[in-house]
Scaffold this active site. Structure first.
Site, PDB file in Angstrom:
ATOM      1  N   SER A 173       0.856  -1.193   0.000  1.00  0.00           N
ATOM      2  CA  SER A 173       0.000   0.000   0.000  1.00  0.00           C
ATOM      3  C   SER A 173       0.885   1.233   0.000  1.00  0.00           C
ATOM      4  O   SER A 173       2.025   1.193   0.494  1.00  0.00           O
ATOM      5  CB  SER A 173      -0.873   0.018   1.251  1.00  0.00           C
ATOM      6  OG  SER A 173      -1.500   1.279   1.411  1.00  0.00           O
TER       7      SER A 173
ATOM      8  N   TYR B  75      -1.529  -0.288  10.486  1.00  0.00           N
ATOM      9  CA  TYR B  75      -1.825  -0.696   9.106  1.00  0.00           C
ATOM     10  C   TYR B  75      -0.649  -0.351   8.190  1.00  0.00           C
ATOM     11  O   TYR B  75      -0.112  -1.217   7.480  1.00  0.00           O
ATOM     12  CB  TYR B  75      -3.116  -0.043   8.598  1.00  0.00           C
ATOM     13  CG  TYR B  75      -3.355  -0.376   7.134  1.00  0.00           C
ATOM     14  CD1 TYR B  75      -3.616  -1.692   6.743  1.00  0.00           C
ATOM     15  CD2 TYR B  75      -3.266   0.595   6.135  1.00  0.00           C
ATOM     16  CE1 TYR B  75      -3.793  -2.027   5.404  1.00  0.00           C
ATOM     17  CE2 TYR B  75      -3.435   0.270   4.807  1.00  0.00           C
ATOM     18  CZ  TYR B  75      -3.706  -1.038   4.448  1.00  0.00           C
ATOM     19  OH  TYR B  75      -3.869  -1.376   3.114  1.00  0.00           O
TER      20      TYR B  75
HETATM   21  P1  NDP Z   1     -11.672  -5.890   0.602  1.00  0.00           P
HETATM   22  O1  NDP Z   1     -12.096  -5.692   1.998  1.00  0.00           O
HETATM   23  O2  NDP Z   1     -12.658  -5.667  -0.484  1.00  0.00           O
HETATM   24  O3  NDP Z   1     -11.046  -7.351   0.435  1.00  0.00           O
HETATM   25  C1  NDP Z   1     -10.207  -7.901   1.402  1.00  0.00           C
HETATM   26  C2  NDP Z   1     -10.077  -9.395   1.179  1.00  0.00           C
HETATM   27  O4  NDP Z   1      -9.177  -9.919   2.174  1.00  0.00           O
HETATM   28  C3  NDP Z   1     -11.391 -10.117   1.311  1.00  0.00           C
HETATM   29  O5  NDP Z   1     -11.492 -11.075   0.278  1.00  0.00           O
HETATM   30  C4  NDP Z   1     -11.283 -10.822   2.663  1.00  0.00           C
HETATM   31  O6  NDP Z   1     -11.960 -12.081   2.601  1.00  0.00           O
HETATM   32  C5  NDP Z   1      -9.780 -11.062   2.737  1.00  0.00           C
HETATM   33  N1  NDP Z   1      -9.341 -11.268   4.114  1.00  0.00           N
HETATM   34  C6  NDP Z   1      -9.335 -10.384   5.144  1.00  0.00           C
HETATM   35  N2  NDP Z   1      -8.912 -10.987   6.268  1.00  0.00           N
HETATM   36  C7  NDP Z   1      -8.644 -12.276   5.943  1.00  0.00           C
HETATM   37  C8  NDP Z   1      -8.191 -13.408   6.658  1.00  0.00           C
HETATM   38  N3  NDP Z   1      -7.917 -13.350   7.980  1.00  0.00           N
HETATM   39  N4  NDP Z   1      -8.027 -14.586   6.008  1.00  0.00           N
HETATM   40  C9  NDP Z   1      -8.299 -14.665   4.695  1.00  0.00           C
HETATM   41  N5  NDP Z   1      -8.731 -13.643   3.948  1.00  0.00           N
HETATM   42  C10 NDP Z   1      -8.913 -12.460   4.572  1.00  0.00           C
HETATM   43  O7  NDP Z   1     -10.405  -4.930   0.406  1.00  0.00           O
HETATM   44  P2  NDP Z   1      -9.393  -4.730  -0.821  1.00  0.00           P
HETATM   45  O8  NDP Z   1      -9.720  -5.592  -1.973  1.00  0.00           O
HETATM   46  O9  NDP Z   1      -9.276  -3.287  -1.026  1.00  0.00           O
HETATM   47  O10 NDP Z   1      -8.062  -5.213  -0.109  1.00  0.00           O
HETATM   48  C11 NDP Z   1      -7.191  -6.179  -0.650  1.00  0.00           C
HETATM   49  C12 NDP Z   1      -5.780  -5.849  -0.236  1.00  0.00           C
HETATM   50  O11 NDP Z   1      -5.420  -4.586  -0.782  1.00  0.00           O
HETATM   51  C13 NDP Z   1      -5.551  -5.713   1.263  1.00  0.00           C
HETATM   52  O12 NDP Z   1      -4.313  -6.307   1.581  1.00  0.00           O
HETATM   53  C14 NDP Z   1      -5.504  -4.211   1.493  1.00  0.00           C
HETATM   54  O13 NDP Z   1      -4.740  -3.869   2.617  1.00  0.00           O
HETATM   55  C15 NDP Z   1      -4.852  -3.766   0.214  1.00  0.00           C
HETATM   56  N6  NDP Z   1      -5.030  -2.376  -0.184  1.00  0.00           N
HETATM   57  C16 NDP Z   1      -6.274  -1.832  -0.347  1.00  0.00           C
HETATM   58  C17 NDP Z   1      -6.418  -0.526  -0.785  1.00  0.00           C
HETATM   59  C18 NDP Z   1      -7.732   0.156  -0.927  1.00  0.00           C
HETATM   60  O14 NDP Z   1      -7.777   1.414  -0.890  1.00  0.00           O
HETATM   61  N7  NDP Z   1      -8.822  -0.564  -1.123  1.00  0.00           N
HETATM   62  C19 NDP Z   1      -5.232   0.269  -1.154  1.00  0.00           C
HETATM   63  C20 NDP Z   1      -3.984  -0.394  -0.927  1.00  0.00           C
HETATM   64  C21 NDP Z   1      -3.906  -1.683  -0.501  1.00  0.00           C
HETATM   65  P3  NDP Z   1     -12.835 -12.705   3.779  1.00  0.00           P
HETATM   66  O15 NDP Z   1     -13.386 -11.577   4.605  1.00  0.00           O
HETATM   67  O16 NDP Z   1     -13.881 -13.504   3.053  1.00  0.00           O
HETATM   68  O17 NDP Z   1     -11.876 -13.574   4.506  1.00  0.00           O
HETATM   69  C1  8X3 Z   2      -5.098   1.611   1.623  1.00  0.00           C
HETATM   70  C2  8X3 Z   2      -4.844   2.868   0.867  1.00  0.00           C
HETATM   71  O1  8X3 Z   2      -4.786   5.402   1.018  1.00  0.00           O
HETATM   72  O2  8X3 Z   2      -6.141   4.207   2.674  1.00  0.00           O
HETATM   73  O3  8X3 Z   2      -3.969   0.837   1.701  1.00  0.00           O
HETATM   74  O4  8X3 Z   2      -3.743   4.106   2.817  1.00  0.00           O
HETATM   75  S1  8X3 Z   2      -4.873   4.205   1.896  1.00  0.00           S
END
Ligand code: NDP
Ligand code: 8X3
Length: 254
Positions: free
Chosen positions: A141, A154
């Site tokens: 991120s 985070y």
């Molecule tokens: P979502 O919340 O839409 O998706 C997160 C996914 O992670 C879900 O499929 C969830 O599945 C899974 N997950 C969470 N905890 C667990 C666990 N303990 N075991 C297995 N699976 C888990 O968020 P995003 O798609 O945005 O996030 C995906 C990744 O991208 C993350 O690592 C996040 O930190 C990162 N990210 C997101 C950004 C954003 O702005 N959206 C920007 C930068 C990075 P389930 O709950 O079914 O287990």
């Molecule tokens: C999530 C993106 O901008 O909230 O990793 O840090 S931001």
């Protein structure tokens, strides 16, 4: 496509992971899809199985024994994993550190750091066996690079993801396995709903009136990385929407 290619995606039930499942399937990849919400995995499998072979695993990445046994019991047609997409992760409690429950910090460390490490450890022998062309795509991120209020643990977990990715590259030199830290900025998924523990208004408000990245944008970056020529490794991609940038330093004044 002649060679069968398998992607193992964690956190495939939503957001980036779900979009990646669709995008890789459109390009003929076989899929191992995992997450905790089985009903979503089943729906995804139903949607994709007409296109490509799909194996779903109800898996909490925090459970390292379950991770190990899920990888050890991959059906043969999914065993030769070419791309590991370490995407499962979350942020919690976007308020000042002094107001955050310790449990939320621990959940982020257990998921974003220890979970990612467990999955990587379990799949390293497979990826090394695959050799040239194999990829580990770790979802970091911008929060792992740039500080901001309320990012606390985070952002620190994502800094871990970046450094772990670089360090892995050193150890994997000579194996052909690539490692990339893919670091997105603000993207509209369920991320903020999770971060705020279900506050839909807060989530809507964050994305209102701007143009965040979409899950599809990031899925396309994942695919680009996974399909680079075998001799190329992108160490890190940091991607923001055009409508996101940095703020000035904050100063406490009398
Ligand atoms: P979502 O919340 O839409 O998706 C997160 C996914 O992670 C879900 O499929 C969830 O599945 C899974 N997950 C969470 N905890 C667990 C666990 N303990 N075991 C297995 N699976 C888990 O968020 P995003 O798609 O945005 O996030 C995906 C990744 O991208 C993350 O690592 C996040 O930190 C990162 N990210 C997101 C950004 C954003 O702005 N959206 C920007 C930068 C990075 P389930 O709950 O079914 O287990
Ligand atoms: C999530 C993106 O901008 O909230 O990793 O840090 S931001």
């Amino acid at each position: 496509m002649s060679e069968k290619q398998v992607a193992f995606i964690t956190g495939a039930t939503s957001g980036f992971g779900e979009a990646a499942a669709h995008y890789f399937a459109e390009h003929g990849w076989s899929l191992v899809l995992s997450g905790r919400r089985l009903s979503r995995l089943e729906a995804l499998k139903d949607a994709l199985v007409g296109k490509v072979p799909v194996h779903i695993i109800e898996l909490d990445v925090r459970d390292s024994d379950a991770v190990k046994s899920a990888v050890a019991s991959l059906p043969e047609e999914f065993a030769d994993v070419k791309a590991l997409i370490n995407n499962a992760g979350l942020a919690l409690s976007p308020m000042p550190s002094q107001k955050v429950d310790l449990e939320d910090w621990q959940t982020m460390i257990d998921t974003n750091v220890k979970g990612l490490v467990s999955v990587t450890h379990a799949l390293l022998p497979t990826l090394i066996k695959h050799g040239a062309g194999a990829s580990i795509i770790n979802i970091g991120s911008i929060a792992g690079q740039w500080p901001y209020p309320g990012s606390h643990v985070y952002g620190a977990t994502k800094a871990f993801v970046k450094q772990f990715s670089y360090n892995l590259r050193c150890d994997l030199l000579g194996t052909g396995v690539r490692v990339t830290d893919l670091a997105p900025g603000i993207a509209e998924t369920e991320f903020t709903l999770v971060r705020t523990k279900g506050d839909q208004a807060a989530s809507d408000n964050l994305y209102r009136g701007t143009t965040p990245l979409s899950a599809q944008d990031i899925a396309e970056q994942m695919y680009y990385i996974a399909t680079l020529p075998d001799h190329m490794n992108i160490n890190r991609i940091e991607v923001m929407p055009v409508r996101q940038a940095w703020n000035p330093f904050a100063i406490d004044r009398d």
